[in-house]
Design an enzyme around this catalytic site. Structure first.
Site, PDB file in Angstrom:
ATOM      1  CE  LYS A 227      -4.581   0.523   2.442  1.00  0.00           C
ATOM      2  NZ  LYS A 227      -4.856   1.165   3.617  1.00  0.00           N
TER       3      LYS A 227
HETATM    4  C1  E4P Z   1      -8.165   2.359   3.090  1.00  0.00           C
HETATM    5  O1  E4P Z   1      -7.555   1.238   3.261  1.00  0.00           O
HETATM    6  C2  E4P Z   1      -7.692   2.949   4.604  1.00  0.00           C
HETATM    7  O2  E4P Z   1      -7.189   1.944   5.677  1.00  0.00           O
HETATM    8  C3  E4P Z   1      -8.803   3.242   5.687  1.00  0.00           C
HETATM    9  O3  E4P Z   1      -9.961   3.073   4.940  1.00  0.00           O
HETATM   10  C4  E4P Z   1      -8.895   4.416   6.072  1.00  0.00           C
HETATM   11  O4  E4P Z   1     -10.346   5.091   6.738  1.00  0.00           O
HETATM   12  P1  E4P Z   1     -10.590   6.581   7.679  1.00  0.00           P
HETATM   13  O5  E4P Z   1     -10.451   7.333   6.478  1.00  0.00           O
HETATM   14  O6  E4P Z   1     -11.636   6.094   8.477  1.00  0.00           O
HETATM   15  O7  E4P Z   1      -9.464   6.591   8.478  1.00  0.00           O
END
Ligand code: E4P
Length: 228
Positions: A88
């Site tokens: 990622k």
């Molecule tokens: C995506 O892979 C992220 O980990 C995640 O969806 C972030 O979400 P948040 O805005 O709730 O932190």
């Protein structure tokens, strides 16, 4: 639509995996910090997640490096943890360059922190296997995250990116930063390939008051049948 769990919590992943609907896991540095994760345990923790979900389920592990070569080095290390690890990488210039390099080496990348159509198109051109437009964080600043997701899905769908991705695979859009079951409904109607959801949202997705009411009535009536 496939469902990924957006967590680093092993108990949540085990529970969701037992429901039979889990197709992958996404983690991020905040989610790992939330479970009290330590730096030195990170690779072993990602391996545990991979073992729980099995080889068919991609598990996103994030690089926090800020410079291309360092991100690539992280990516190579992360990918060596298990064959289903997806690296990622934040949508930024150095991240695009690293994605390009990792894709050339056959390592799949999930480009995260993606908010706009141009970011998504650049991620796709760089060779990202997954693109993660965030919904909730737009809503947090009084913008319309679902509308932004719709734009990304439309724009990516307008072009054939198969030549730019690892093994020519289809790019999949992961609706991310999901805060409610309604976000999942709307993302599915818009055609997002995947929704990555926190465990709390996954539980809410199963629930409906009419299901509870109906179940209560069935149980009461079955008691009557037993006592008849
Ligand atoms: C995506 O892979 C992220 O980990 C995640 O969806 C972030 O979400 P948040 O805005 O709730 O932190």
């Amino acid at each position: 639509m496939k469902f990924f769990l957006d967590t680093a919590d092993l108990a949540e992943i085990e529970e969701a995996a037992s429901w039979g609907a889990l197709a992958g896991v996404t983690t991020n540095p905040s989610l790992y910090a939330r479970i009290g994760g330590k730096l030195e345990d990170f690779p072993a923790h990602i391996k545990r997640i991979c073992d729980i979900v099995g080889p068919e389920c991609p598990v996103s592990a994030e690089s926090v490096a800020m410079e291309r070569d360092a991100i690539v080095a992280d990516g190579v290390e992360l990918a060596a943890i298990a064959p289903n690890v997806v690296v990622k990488i934040p949508t930024m210039v150095e991240g695009l360059a690293a994605t390009h390099e990792l894709a050339a080496r056959g390592i799949p990348v999930n480009m995260t922190l993606c908010f706009t159509v141009p970011q998504a198109l650049l991620a796709a051109r760089a060779g990202a296997r997954y693109i993660s437009p965030f919904i909730g964080r737009f809503d947090d600043i009084s913008d319309d995250g679902l509308n932004q997701l719709a734009n990304v899905i439309d724009a990516i769908g307008n072009y054939d990116f198969s030549a730019n991705t690892v093994n020519g695979e289809k790019i999949e859009i992961i609706a991310a930063s999901i805060r409610s079951a309604n976000h999942v409904t709307q993302a599915a109607l818009l055609g997002a390939d995947i929704a990555t959801v926190p465990f709390g949202v996954l539980k809410k997705m199963v629930q409906h008051p009419l299901t509870d009411r109906g179940l209560e009535a069935f149980l009461k009536d079955w008691e009557k049948v037993q006592n008849a």
